[in-house]
Design an enzyme around this catalytic site. Structure first.
Site, PDB file in Angstrom:
ATOM      1  CB  SER A  45       4.505 -10.436  45.046  1.00  0.00           C
ATOM      2  OG  SER A  45       3.449 -11.210  44.588  1.00  0.00           O
ATOM      3  CG  HIS A  65       6.216 -15.384  43.852  1.00  0.00           C
ATOM      4  ND1 HIS A  65       5.394 -15.413  44.958  1.00  0.00           N
ATOM      5  CD2 HIS A  65       5.921 -14.234  43.219  1.00  0.00           C
ATOM      6  CE1 HIS A  65       4.638 -14.348  44.993  1.00  0.00           C
ATOM      7  NE2 HIS A  65       4.933 -13.601  43.950  1.00  0.00           N
ATOM      8  CG  ASP A 125       5.486 -17.226  47.681  1.00  0.00           C
ATOM      9  OD1 ASP A 125       6.639 -17.014  47.269  1.00  0.00           O
ATOM     10  OD2 ASP A 125       4.468 -16.795  47.100  1.00  0.00           O
TER      11      ASP A 125
END
Length: 597
Positions: free
Chosen positions: A258, A149, A180
């Site tokens: 992230s 993402h 992911d």
């Protein structure tokens, strides 16, 4: 399931992300740890004021620490100014001396990504670009690992090493939406000079110390937070809407973390930070993608040269906790899970039936709650076993059918959703016929249009229906571009097309083929609830160029529909039949004791 809406831990910019939102009133949800720059940045005056406050706080801290006898009360005070908490206590930098010297921190880089999302309402164009930042780390062989993402719908990716002021261009080699994860490469050899890749460690145990490193909001330099492992179980992945093994930690994970690594006490990477759980009733719940999932992703890429996905059985399961239920199914012991439904497109449909009880998977016993043994004294969801396989692998299932025990082999493949959660290639397919804009129904389209405008029947199909053959799609007319040729149909929108001139529509490519090969005077579209749209074929063809020019549309169809159509010869079932009674998702845990595997 509403509480598990999309919250990842994504990229980080000096502004809070505004691109991740939810219309639900529920206060708890998963969120990616990515920091995105707003599409409409706030006024420069406001931005400058925020940095002035930080600057002023740092100046006061230095003057307070350097004061004489009168500085005692100032050094022990705490001040809050416009949401910024400033503590003037003695700085405790000595605790981090050893950490600063560790070379593994130098393998963590900052990711700068520019995104351009498709416009699903106007599929021939894209939305305004926006930027975000995240984290990544070196894994050797000239590659970086980050979250998918963080680089979704990317047009430009740049990375910067710790302590360097130069950014280097990176490219995506593989993108795993379900897990992911994304694999990046940097061709400039200068970027890799003097670097050392991280080493992956084992799956951690409960209460093991964990350190999360990345570039979250709040500053431009590297950030380090510490905590412990709180839980290890099959976890919903917000970005890929799938359920895979996840590690829950209490270390702070914020926007921008992230893609950053999580380390154990030996300096080994034990996972990738990727999402957090936000709730008024919970605190410090962050999630890390464990090395078992990372290894699956990397091995899949090495084996196939691309990401092929995590396979599944494609069956709807029910727990067998009730003794009377087990007795009626002639199950002698308290184990096994009931097969309620088998997806028609799944390979398991040739060996499994409704009413079968799965008691084992490759020799591992399956409990009546849908769990299997995990490590020495733990149990984990049954989905964990299928996620360890690769696309095309064969699994041996032990089943009980009408009281008889047998073993059956089945091939495992990734699931193909009737309404996909992600659009392959990034750009949605579309076809414009006399101003009617046809496009396949997808989850991104539903999110962009808002569920309120979709209609309950169409939403029910999106949530509950299963594919009956390979390549099946729900094709809708999203809107009508007004023109003299389509008078009376201008207010149509978000309605499913069922037939064209009496032929059932299989998918958007099939619809384009039917339009191209039609020789009749009229094009007769049959929609849901027997709504008819009839167009003169020659007038529709003549009006296309005017509509295309008026709305500045580069082409009346997407590039993928320019390829020749290949008929699969699958018989299309009546799409008005009743659909299932359980939501179609990638999550294993359903509702009312139902499990998706």
């Amino acid at each position: 399931m509403a509480a598990l809406a999309g919250l990842f831990a994504s990229p980080a910019f000096p502004f809070p992300s505004t691109s991740i939102s939810s219309s639900s009133s529920c206060s708890c949800r998963f969120r990616p740890a990515v920091a995105c720059a707003p599409r409409h940045p706030p006024a420069s005056r406001r931005v400058m004021r925020r940095f002035d406050e930080v600057e002023g706080a740092s100046k006061k801290r230095r003057s307070g620490n350097g004061g004489g006898g009168g500085g005692g009360s100032l050094a022990s005070s705490t001040r809050k100014d416009k949401g910024l908490s400033v503590d003037f206590k003695e700085p405790q930098v000595a605790d981090f001396d050893d950490l600063e010297e560790d070379k593994f921190l130098n393998a963590v880089v900052k990711v700068y990504c520019t995104h351009i999302r498709p416009d699903y309402g106007l599929p021939w164009q894209k939305q305004r670009q926006h930027s975000s930042t995240g984290s990544a780390f070196m894994i050797g062989d000239g590659k970086l690992l980050t979250n998918a993402h963080c680089v979704e719908h990317d047009t430009q990716i740049k990375v910067k090493r710790r302590g360097d002021d130069k950014k280097y261009v990176a490219k995506v080699l593989a993108r795993g939406t379900e897990c992911d994860l994304a694999l990046l490469s940097v061709e400039n050899e200068e970027f890799w000079r003097g670097t050392e890749p991280l080493q992956f460690g084992r799956l951690p145990c409960l209460q093991d110390s964990v350190t999360v490193v990345g570039y979250p909001l709040g500053g431009d330099t590297i950030s380090v937070t510490k905590g412990v492992v709180s839980r290890i179980e099959v976890t919903p992945y917000a970005h890929g809407t799938s359920d895979l093994l996840g590690v829950q930690i209490d270390a702070a994970i914020n926007a921008g973390n992230s893609g950053g690594p999580a380390f154990n006490e030996e300096g080994e990477c034990i996972g990738v930070a990727f999402q957090v759980f936000r709730s008024d009733e919970a605190e410090n719940i962050g999630y890390v993608i464990p090395t078992t999932v990372v290894s699956h992703f990397l091995n899949d890429y090495r084996k196939n040269g691309k990401y092929t996905g995590f396979p599944c059985l494609g069956v709807l399961l029910q727990k067998l906790e009730n003794p009377a239920l087990r007795e009626s199914l002639k199950v002698p012991s308290s184990e096994g899970i009931l097969v309620r439904r088998v997806e028609p497109t799944a390979p398991a449909s040739s060996v499994l039936r409704k009413g079968d009880v799965i008691t084992s998977f490759d020799g591992v016993s399956v409990g009546c709650e849908g769990t299997v043994p995990f490590r020495s004294t733990e149990r984990i969801a049954f989905r964990y076993l299928t996620s360890q396989k690769y696309a095309g692998d064969v699994a041996q299932l032990g089943i009980i059918r009408e009281g008889n025990f047998m073993k059956v082999p089945t091939i495992l493949h990734p699931r193909k959703h009737l309404v996909p959660f992600n659009v392959e290639g990034g750009q949605p397919s579309y076809l414009i016929v006399a101003g009617l804009v046809f496009t396949p129904l997808t989850e991104p389209f539903i999110e962009e249009e808002c569920e309120d405008t979709m209609g309950l029947k169409l939403l029910a199909k999106a949530r509950y229906s299963l594919s009956t053959f390979e390549g099946e799609q729900i094709v809708i007319v999203s809107q009508v571009l007004a023109n003299d040729v389509n008078i009376g149909y201008e207010h149509m929108g978000n309605q499913q097309v069922i037939k064209l001139n009496g032929t059932m529509v299989k998918n958007i490519h099939h619809l384009a083929h039917l339009v191209d090969t039609c020789q009749d005077k009229f094009l007769t579209f049959e929609f849901e609830d027997d709504f008819l749209v009839v167009l003169d074929r020659e007038e529709a063809t003549a009006a296309s160029s005017d509509i295309q020019k008026e709305h500045a549309i580069p082409s009346v169809r997407s590039s993928d529909l320019l390829e020749p159509y290949v008929d699969t010869n699958h018989e299309v079932q009546n799409q008005g039949e009743d659909f299932g009674d359980s939501p179609v998702t990638n999550f294993e845990l359903g509702v009312d004791c139902l499990l998706w595997a």
